[in-house]
Design a protein around this motif. Structure first.
Motif, mmCIF file in Angstrom:
data_model
loop_
_atom_site.group_PDB
_atom_site.id
_atom_site.type_symbol
_atom_site.label_atom_id
_atom_site.label_comp_id
_atom_site.label_asym_id
_atom_site.label_seq_id
_atom_site.Cartn_x
_atom_site.Cartn_y
_atom_site.Cartn_z
ATOM 1 N N ASP A 37 0.864 -1.182 0.000
ATOM 2 C CA ASP A 37 0.000 0.000 0.000
ATOM 3 C C ASP A 37 0.900 1.232 0.000
ATOM 4 O O ASP A 37 1.002 1.951 1.003
ATOM 5 C CB ASP A 37 -0.911 -0.015 1.234
ATOM 6 C CG ASP A 37 -2.061 0.979 1.123
ATOM 7 O OD1 ASP A 37 -2.052 1.777 0.166
ATOM 8 O OD2 ASP A 37 -2.956 0.965 1.993
ATOM 9 N N GLU A 39 0.773 4.173 -1.129
ATOM 10 C CA GLU A 39 0.213 5.508 -0.915
ATOM 11 C C GLU A 39 0.308 5.922 0.548
ATOM 12 O O GLU A 39 0.475 7.107 0.862
ATOM 13 C CB GLU A 39 -1.249 5.528 -1.380
ATOM 14 C CG GLU A 39 -1.961 6.855 -1.182
ATOM 15 C CD GLU A 39 -1.306 8.018 -1.901
ATOM 16 O OE1 GLU A 39 -1.451 9.164 -1.418
ATOM 17 O OE2 GLU A 39 -0.647 7.801 -2.939
ATOM 18 N N GLN A 258 -12.043 4.027 -1.045
ATOM 19 C CA GLN A 258 -10.766 3.755 -1.693
ATOM 20 C C GLN A 258 -10.981 3.060 -3.034
ATOM 21 O O GLN A 258 -11.858 2.196 -3.157
ATOM 22 C CB GLN A 258 -9.900 2.861 -0.802
ATOM 23 C CG GLN A 258 -9.383 3.554 0.450
ATOM 24 C CD GLN A 258 -8.252 4.511 0.145
ATOM 25 O OE1 GLN A 258 -8.452 5.579 -0.423
ATOM 26 N NE2 GLN A 258 -7.057 4.145 0.510
ATOM 27 N N MET A 261 -7.586 -1.792 -5.391
ATOM 28 C CA MET A 261 -6.139 -1.885 -5.578
ATOM 29 C C MET A 261 -5.738 -3.350 -5.739
ATOM 30 O O MET A 261 -6.349 -4.245 -5.166
ATOM 31 C CB MET A 261 -5.404 -1.292 -4.380
ATOM 32 C CG MET A 261 -5.803 0.135 -4.021
ATOM 33 S SD MET A 261 -5.240 1.354 -5.223
ATOM 34 C CE MET A 261 -3.488 1.389 -4.843
ATOM 35 N N SER A 262 -4.709 -3.575 -6.525
ATOM 36 C CA SER A 262 -4.133 -4.904 -6.669
ATOM 37 C C SER A 262 -2.622 -4.756 -6.741
ATOM 38 O O SER A 262 -2.100 -4.013 -7.579
ATOM 39 C CB SER A 262 -4.660 -5.592 -7.932
ATOM 40 O OG SER A 262 -4.075 -6.874 -8.071
ATOM 41 N N GLY A 264 -0.711 -3.111 -4.898
ATOM 42 C CA GLY A 264 -0.278 -1.748 -4.629
ATOM 43 C C GLY A 264 -0.611 -0.752 -5.708
ATOM 44 O O GLY A 264 -0.236 0.415 -5.613
ATOM 45 N N LYS A 265 -1.345 -1.166 -6.767
ATOM 46 C CA LYS A 265 -1.692 -0.265 -7.863
ATOM 47 C C LYS A 265 -3.199 -0.303 -8.110
ATOM 48 O O LYS A 265 -3.833 -1.330 -7.884
ATOM 49 C CB LYS A 265 -0.950 -0.668 -9.140
ATOM 50 C CG LYS A 265 0.567 -0.588 -9.034
ATOM 51 C CD LYS A 265 1.215 -1.039 -10.334
ATOM 52 C CE LYS A 265 2.742 -1.001 -10.228
ATOM 53 N NZ LYS A 265 3.386 -1.476 -11.477
ATOM 54 N N PRO A 266 -3.773 0.833 -8.604
ATOM 55 C CA PRO A 266 -5.203 0.811 -8.946
ATOM 56 C C PRO A 266 -5.495 -0.268 -9.977
ATOM 57 O O PRO A 266 -4.736 -0.460 -10.931
ATOM 58 C CB PRO A 266 -5.440 2.215 -9.524
ATOM 59 C CG PRO A 266 -4.366 3.065 -8.935
ATOM 60 C CD PRO A 266 -3.168 2.163 -8.800
ATOM 61 N N THR A 288 -4.119 -5.436 2.874
ATOM 62 C CA THR A 288 -2.829 -4.748 2.837
ATOM 63 C C THR A 288 -2.180 -4.805 4.215
ATOM 64 O O THR A 288 -2.833 -5.152 5.217
ATOM 65 C CB THR A 288 -2.997 -3.276 2.442
ATOM 66 O OG1 THR A 288 -3.722 -2.597 3.481
ATOM 67 C CG2 THR A 288 -3.743 -3.139 1.113
ATOM 68 N N GLN A 550 -10.653 10.454 -8.615
ATOM 69 C CA GLN A 550 -9.951 9.187 -8.850
ATOM 70 C C GLN A 550 -10.028 8.759 -10.308
ATOM 71 O O GLN A 550 -9.196 7.981 -10.771
ATOM 72 C CB GLN A 550 -10.548 8.081 -7.967
ATOM 73 C CG GLN A 550 -10.414 8.311 -6.474
ATOM 74 C CD GLN A 550 -11.202 7.285 -5.660
ATOM 75 O OE1 GLN A 550 -11.893 6.423 -6.220
ATOM 76 N NE2 GLN A 550 -11.106 7.376 -4.343
#
Length: 712
Positions: A37, A39, A258, A261-262, A264-266, A288, A550
C-alpha cells in the motif's frame, strides 16, 4: 547485595526482551506479508505536517478519547503516566547498574521533576479506579448487547489494569524505602514518595538496603512482565497506535471510498486477470499491511460498536467484532502466511486446519457471516469514534467487492438495482426522459444543457436520480431551483444527459458499474465545461467531490445547504415569513460525518423567523443513520428493528412539528417511518419530514402554514 540485584535484574531483562523481541519479529513478518500500500508511505512523505498534527492531536492530545469526557480523562492520565514515568524507570536503571545511591544530576535531583512524577502516578491510580468502575457498570454480563464491551476480551483488560496498578504501587514502595534510606534526591518535592517512606522510618540501614533492592527489582520486574503481556495482547496498541495514526487516510471527514487496488496499484478492469489480480478481499492475505495493522491496533474499547446503527437495532454487525474476528483469523493463519513454500508443504492437514488455512473469509461458516457484511450502512460512525483510526468501512467494502464481483453473492433485491443502473442509468429503472418532468412543474425557466453550459452559467445543478425521479425528493429539487432563481444565481441542468453517479453500485461493492457510470459522467461534465457543481444529494455530493477525482473528474462541488446558507448570508435570500414550529434536524451521514457539513443547514434554519430548533440526543458527529447508506436503500431490512424507525423514535422525543434534513434518501427513510408512526397513532397527523430548502422557500416566499399530511 548490589551484585545479586544487578545479576537478577539483568537476567530478568534479558529473558523479557527475548520473549518480547520474538513476538515483535513475528508481528513484523505478519505485517510484511500483507499486500503493498505505497500511498500510505507516500502521504507521510508528502504531508509531514499532517503527520505531526495527527500525533499531537490524536495520540498526545487524545482528541477522540476526550469526546467521552470521563473515560477520556482517565485514559489521558494513564497514557501520560506511561510517558512521564519512563523517567522513574530511568532512575531504576541507574540504581540497578550503578548503585542505589547513584543519580543523574538535575534529571534525578531537581524537585519539580519528582513532583510531576508523583502527581501523574496518583492521577494514573485515579484513572484505574475510573476504568474499574466503568468496567463494572458496563459489564456485558449485566448489559449484554447494550454494553460496548460485549465481545471484548474483558479478562485481559482486568489483567492490564492490575499490571498498571503494580507499576504504581511498586514505584511508591521503592521510592518510599529510598527516602527512608536517604537516597531520594527529590526530597519533599516528590511528596507522595516522601510520605510513602514514613512506615519505613527507624529500620536499620541493612534492612532498608534489602527492601530497596527488593522494591527496585519488583518495579523493574513488573515493567518487564507488562512488556511481554502487552506485545501478546490487545494492549499492543500502546506501541502501534501512533503508527496506525501516522498511516491513516487523511481526508476532511471520511471522504472517498478507496479505489480497488491490486499489488499496490489501482486495478485496471480492462487488463485485470482474476487469477493474478486481487478483486477486493477474498482471503486474509488479500488485505494490505495497513489492514493487518488496523486489526492488531484495535483496543476493543467498543466505541464503534456503541455508535453503530446496525448493532443498536439488533443486527449482527459490530464493527469491533469484524476487526477482532479478522485479527484472530490473521493470527491463527499467520504461521502459514509467513512460511516459505517449502515450509508450507511440510504442514500436516491437522496443522492447516488449526491454522484455518482453508477457512472462507465470508460465508455461513466463514470468518465473517454474510448478514454481518450486508448490515453495514457505511454511515461512518465507527471510523469517526475509533480512537486509533481504524478504517472499518474500507475493510467491509473490500470484502463486499469480492463477494459481488467474484462470488456474485449479495442480497437479491440489490441485483435489480444494479441492472437498472447498467440499463437505465438510475436505480429505479425509469426512462431518462423523466429526468426533466420536474421542470414542467415550476413557473420559471430552467436552462437545460445541450452541447455546453449556457454562457454566464455559474453552477451546474446536479439534480441526481432521487431529485429527478422520486416524488418527495422532487420537492427539494424544485425548492432549490426556485431559491437559486430568486437569488439571481445562473444555473443549468443536464436533464437526460445526467446518469447516476454510481454511489449505490460502489457502496454495494460493484466497482465495475461505478467505474462505468463515473467515466460516462466525467466525460459528459468535461465536455459541457462544468467547473462548479451544486448537488442536493449528499451521496452525489460526496461522489462528485471526493471520488470522481480518482477517475479524472476535478470539480468545485458544493452541497445545496452550503450554497443557500451563503446566499442568505449575502442577503440574496431573505427569510421573512415566520414559521412557528418546533423543528429537529437529522444529519445525513454522507453530508455530516463524511464531509463535515454540520453548520450550514443549522444556519439556514436559524435565519428563519419563528423556528425553534431542538437537537436529538444523537446529532452532528454522533448522528444516527437513517438506514439508507451503503446501498441499503435497495435492500430489505429483515433483522432487528428498522434503523429508520429507531431514528424517528429519537426525533419524536423532541416533540417536533417538523423533522428537517438535507438528503433525499433521508427524506424517504424518515418519511416512511413517520407514516408508520401516524398509522399507529404515535405521531401527529401534521408531522412531516422536509428538506431544509423547503423551510427556507416557505419563509422567503411567504407561503401559508402547512396542512395535515396523510400517511401514505
Amino acid at each position: 547485595m548490589f551484585l545479586a540485584t544487578l545479576l537478577i535484574g539483568l537476567a530478568g531483562t534479558a529473558v523479557a526482551l527475548a520473549l518480547a523481541g520474538k513476538r515483535v519479529l513475528f508481528l513484523w513478518k505478519l505485517f510484511k506479508s500483507g499486500q503493498p500500500d505505497p500511498e500510505r508511505v507516500l502521504q507521510v512523505k508528502r504531508d509531514p505536517k499532517g503527520d505531526v498534527e495527527g500525533q499531537v492531536t490524536e495520540v498526545l492530545g487524545q482528541r477522540k478519547l476526550l469526546k467521552w469526557t470521563v473515560a477520556g480523562l482517565a485514559h489521558a492520565a494513564v497514557m501520560w503516566a506511561f510517558f512521564l514515568l519512563a523517567t522513574v524507570y530511568l532512575e531504576a536503571g541507574v540504581a540497578l547498574l550503578f548503585g542505589l545511591d547513584k543519580h543523574i544530576p538535575f534529571l534525578q535531583t531537581w524537585g519539580p521533576i519528582g513532583f510531576v512524577q508523583d502527581t501523574i502516578a496518583l492521577l494514573c491510580a485515579l484513572g484505574l479506579i475510573v476504568f474499574a468502575i466503568i468496567r463494572f457498570k458496563d459489564s456485558p454480563k449485566r448489559l449484554d448487547r447494550k454494553s460496548r464491551f460485549k465481545g471484548s476480551h474483558t479478562g485481559g483488560a482486568w489483567v492490564i489494569l492490575f499490571m498498571i496498578f503494580n507499576v504504581v504501587w511498586t514505584m511508591f514502595f521503592f521510592r518510599g524505602v529510598e527516602r527512608a534510606n536517604g537516597n531520594l534526591a527529590y526530597g519533599k518535592a516528590a511528596y507522595f514518595s516522601y510520605l510513602s517512606g514514613t512506615p519505613f522510618e527507624g529500620l536499620s540501614h541493612h534492612t532498608l538496603e534489602i527492601l530497596e533492592s527488593v522494591g527496585l527489582l519488583a518495579h523493574i520486574g513488573v515493567a518487564l512482565v507488562f512488556l511481554v503481556i502487552v506485545v501478546n495482547s490487545k494492549h499492543l496498541h500502546i506501541f502501534i497506535a501512533p503508527l496506525n495514526v501516522m498511516f491513516k487516510r487523511r481526508p476532511n471527514g471520511l471522504g472517498a471510498a478507496q479505489p480497488m487496488m491490486s499489488k499496490g496499484k489501482p486495478l485496471d478492469f480492462e487488463e485485470a486477470d482474476p487469477d493474478e489480480d486481487t478483486f477486493g478481499r477474498g482471503k486474509i492475505e488479500d488485505f494490505t499491511w495497513k489492514g493487518l495493522l488496523d486489526m492488531a491496533t484495535c483496543t476493543e474499547c467498543g466505541r464503534c460498536q456503541s455508535q453503530c446503527p446496525a448493532w443498536n437495532t439488533g443486527k449482527p454487525l459490530s464493527p469491533k467484532m469484524v476487526i477482532l474476528e479478522l485479527r484472530d483469523h490473521a493470527f491463527a493463519k499467520a504461521p502459514y502466511l509467513i512460511a516459505s513454500e517449502e515450509e508450507r508443504e511440510k504442514f500436516t492437514d491437522e496443522q492447516k486446519l488449526e491454522m484455518q488455512v482453508d477457512k472462507e473469509l465470508v460465508g455461513e461458516n466463514g470468518v465473517i457471516h454474510p448478514d454481518v457484511l450486508w448490515s453495514c450502512t457505511n454511515c461512518g460512525a465507527c471510523v469517526e469514534q475509533c480512537p486509533v483510526d481504524i478504517e472499518h468501512i474500507d475493510h467491509i467494502l473490500d470484502m463486499r467487492r469480492f463477494q459481488v464481483m467474484i462470488e456474485s453473492s449479495f442480497p437479491s433485491e440489490a441485483g435489480v438495482m444494479l441492472k437498472n443502473l447498467e440499463n437505465k442509468g438510475n436505480p429505479w429503472g425509469m426512462s431518462e426522459s423523466k429526468r426533466l418532468e420536474w421542470v414542467e412543474e415550476v413557473d420559471f425557466e430552467v436552462p437545460v444543457v445541450e452541447d455546453s453550459l449556457p454562457e454566464g452559467t455559474e453552477y451546474l445543478f446536479w439534480v441526481g436520480c432521487a431529485g429527478a425521479l422520486e416524488d418527495r425528493a422532487k420537492k427539494t429539487t424544485k425548492a432549490v431551483a426556485e431559491l437559486l432563481h430568486i437569488a439571481g444565481v445562473k444555473f443549468a441542468v443536464l436533464g437526460g444527459m445526467e446518469a447516476c453517479t454510481g454511489d449505490p453500485a460502489r457502496r454495494l461493492g460493484m466497482e465495475f458499474v461505478f467505474q462505468m457510470l463515473g467515466q460516462q459522467n466525467v466525460e459528459t461534465l468535461n465536455e459541457v465545461g462544468a467547473k462548479k457543481i451544486v448537488a442536493t444529494c449528499p451521496h452525489c455530493f460526496n461522489t462528485l467531490a471526493n471520488e470522481y477525482p480518482q477517475i479524472g473528474g476535478e470539480y468545485e462541488v458544493v452541497h445545496h445547504t452550503q450554497l443557500l446558507a451563503h446566499l442568505v448570508e449575502e442577503g440574496k435570500l431573505t427569510p421573512v415569513t415566520p414559521i412557528e414550529e418546533n423543528i429537529t434536524y437529522h444529519d445525513p451521514c454522507f453530508l455530516g460525518r463524511h464531509n463535515k457539513v454540520y453548520k450550514q443547514p443549522r444556519d439556514i434554519m436559524a435565519t428563519v423567523p419563528g423556528v425553534k430548533t431542538q437537537e436529538m440526543h444523537r446529532h452532528k458527529d454522533r448522528g444516527f443513520c437513517c438506514g439508507a447508506g451503503g446501498a441499503r436503500m435497495w435492500m430489505e431490512e429483515r433483522i432487528g428493528k428498522r434503523i429508520n424507525t429507531e431514528r424517528v423514535d429519537e426525533a419524536l422525543e423532541t416533540n417536533p412539528d417538523t423533522v428537517s434534513t438535507a438528503c433525499p434518501f433521508c427524506l424517504v427513510m424518515l418519511g416512511d417511518a413517520i407514516n408508520e408512526k401516524k398509522n399507529e397513532g404515535a405521531a401527529k397527523e401534521t408531522l412531516e419530514v422536509v428538506d431544509v430548502s423547503q423551510l427556507l422557500i416557505r419563509s422567503v416566499k411567504g407561503e401559508a402554514p402547512k396542512e395535515p399530511v396523510a400517511a401514505e
